[in-house]
Design a protein around this motif. Sequence first.
Motif, short mmCIF file in Angstrom:
data_model
loop_
_atom_site.label_atom_id
_atom_site.label_comp_id
_atom_site.label_asym_id
_atom_site.label_seq_id
_atom_site.Cartn_x
_atom_site.Cartn_y
_atom_site.Cartn_z
N THR A 113 2.31 1.70 -3.39
CA THR A 113 1.29 2.19 -4.34
C THR A 113 1.03 3.68 -4.16
O THR A 113 0.92 4.44 -5.13
CB THR A 113 -0.01 1.40 -4.17
N ILE A 114 0.92 4.07 -2.88
CA ILE A 114 0.69 5.52 -2.60
C ILE A 114 1.86 6.35 -3.10
O ILE A 114 1.69 7.43 -3.68
CB ILE A 114 0.47 5.71 -1.08
N ALA A 115 3.06 5.85 -2.88
CA ALA A 115 4.25 6.58 -3.32
C ALA A 115 4.27 6.74 -4.84
O ALA A 115 4.56 7.82 -5.38
CB ALA A 115 5.51 5.87 -2.84
N ALA A 147 0.84 -1.22 0.00
CA ALA A 147 0.00 0.00 0.00
C ALA A 147 0.87 1.26 0.00
O ALA A 147 0.60 2.23 -0.71
CB ALA A 147 -0.92 -0.02 1.22
N THR A 148 1.92 1.20 0.81
CA THR A 148 2.83 2.37 0.86
C THR A 148 3.48 2.60 -0.50
O THR A 148 3.63 3.74 -0.97
CB THR A 148 3.90 2.13 1.93
N GLY A 163 1.67 6.60 -6.79
CA GLY A 163 0.59 7.53 -7.16
C GLY A 163 0.98 8.97 -6.93
O GLY A 163 0.68 9.85 -7.74
N ALA A 164 1.64 9.19 -5.78
CA ALA A 164 2.08 10.56 -5.49
C ALA A 164 3.07 11.06 -6.53
O ALA A 164 3.03 12.21 -6.97
CB ALA A 164 2.69 10.61 -4.09
#
Length: 502
Positions: free
Chosen positions: A19-21, A16-17, A23-24
Motif C-alpha cells: 500500500t505504501i509503495a 502495508a508495504t 501510495g508513493a
Amino acid sequence: MQRERHKSSGSTLLAATFTIAIGALLIGAFYQTLMPRFRSVHQSASWHDALQGAEAGANHTVHALNQFALSTANADNYDWAANGWTFTDSNYVANGERTLATASMPALGGNNNVALTRVAVDVYTRATSARNPPWFRIRSTARADLPGRFTSADRRDLPLRRMKLGAKSGGVADPHVTRTVEVIAKPQYRFSNAITTRLDLRLGNSSGWIVDSFDSTDAFKSEVGSSAGGYYPASLAKRQSNGNIGSMMTAPNGTPYTALIHASGATVAGEVWTNGGDNPNTTSHENVSNNTNVDPNRIHDTFYREFQGVTEPVWTSTTAAPSGNTAFTTGTQFSPRRYIVNGPLGGFTVTAPASGTTGFIEIIVKGNLDTNLSSSKDIVIPPNVYATIYVNGNVDFSNGMINASTQSSRVASRLTLYGLSTAANATYVASGNAVQILSFYGPNYGVALNGTVTTVGSVVSKTFTIDGGGNGGFHYDESLGRGGDIESWKTASYFDDSRTDL
C-alpha cells in the motif's frame, strides 16, 4: 497457534508495504505531473511580463519622440545625445541606429524583475515630401526572471519563448526569458486643416470669400510655380475641396445646441467640424451659423484636437543677426543657420543659397514681428529656402506680401511661423490686400484679418476672425498634411518579434 499468528503478521506487513509503495508511486506521479505544470504557469507569467517590459521600452521611445517634437518641428534636429541616446555607428548620422543608455532606461521591476536590456531606434523610411521627414523603427528587448531550471510541461516552449534556463551571470545561475517588439512610428503633422481654432472661428462675410484647397506637389492640382512647388490654381478644374476647418469651441452651459462656427455666408469647400453644438434631431446644423454656402453633408460636430504649447528653442550656438536685420543667410538641413533677434523684427529678406542647394534658417524674435517697422512690408523667402520663425510678441503683417512676391517661393511649407506668446491678448493681424503664404501655429493668438486678405497655407490659433472678406480667401495646401512640421508621433505598425533578441 503461534505459527498461524506469524503467518498473519507477515501478510499484514506485506499488504502495508504494498500500500505504501502504491501510495508513493501515486504521489510521485502526481508531483511529476503537477510540478512541471505549476512551473509552466510561472514561466508563462514571466513570458508575458517580458512582453510588457519590451512594450514599455517602445512606449518610452514614442514619448521621447513627442517630447522632441515640442522643442523643434524638424525631426532631423532632435537632440538625441542630451537625452541618453548614442549612435551605434557614427558614420550614419542621418538614418543610423541610436541606442538608449542603460542609465536612461525606465526602471520596471515587479515579481519577475522585469528589465529592459536594449532599446534602439533608426530611420525605417523617409516620406517623399517637404524635408523628407522620417518614419522611425523602434526595437525594444526586455527580460524577466524564470522560476528555475526545470523543464516546462511542453519542451516546445523552450525555442518558442526563448527560455534561457541555464543562463548564468557572474557565475551565478540566472534563468530568464526575453521578448522583443518592433514598432514603426509615423509622424503626425501640425497643419492637417486649413483653419483650426481653440475658440471662436468666423469666416469672411461674403459669398465670394472661399475656403478651398490645392496641392503644391501635384501638377494636376496646382499651377506651374517655382522650384519649391506649384501655386494656387486660377483654373477651377484644378482647385480641390479639402479646405477643412475645425473649432474646439464648446457650447455654454444650458445651451447645448448653438453656433460654434460662424460661416457668415462664405463658401467652404471642405469639412466643417465643431466640438458639439449640433442637434441630432434636426437637419439645420445649429453648430454652424449662416451656412448657406456649406455642404450640409460635410458639417460635423465630433471634432477633437489637443493643442500643444510650443516653447522657445534653446540653441547652443547662433549667428549674429545681420545689420538692419535684413539679408539673413542659411545653413543646411542638419545644421540650419540660427539667429536671435533681441527686439522687434520688420520685413526682411533671406538670401538664397547657391543654385542647386537648399538652405535652412531659424530665427527667434524677442519681440514683435511687425512689417510696419521697415520700408518694405514684405518677407522674402526664396524658393530654395526653408524658414522657421519663433515670435515672442505679436504679429502684424499689415498689407504686405509675406512669402508672396515674385522673388519668394510662394509655397506655404517654406515659411513656418510659431507664436510663442502666452499673453492673454496675443495677436496676429493682416489687412488690406495682403497676401500671406505660410503655416502659422499659435494656439494662444487671436488671428484677425481685415479687408480682402488672401491666405495660402494653414493656421492654428486661439481665434480666427475676418472683418470684411471681399474676394479674398483661404487656400489650404494639402501637401502640409503629408509633410512639414511634426507635432507628434503615432504607432503605424506593431510586431512581436519571436525570432531573436535585439
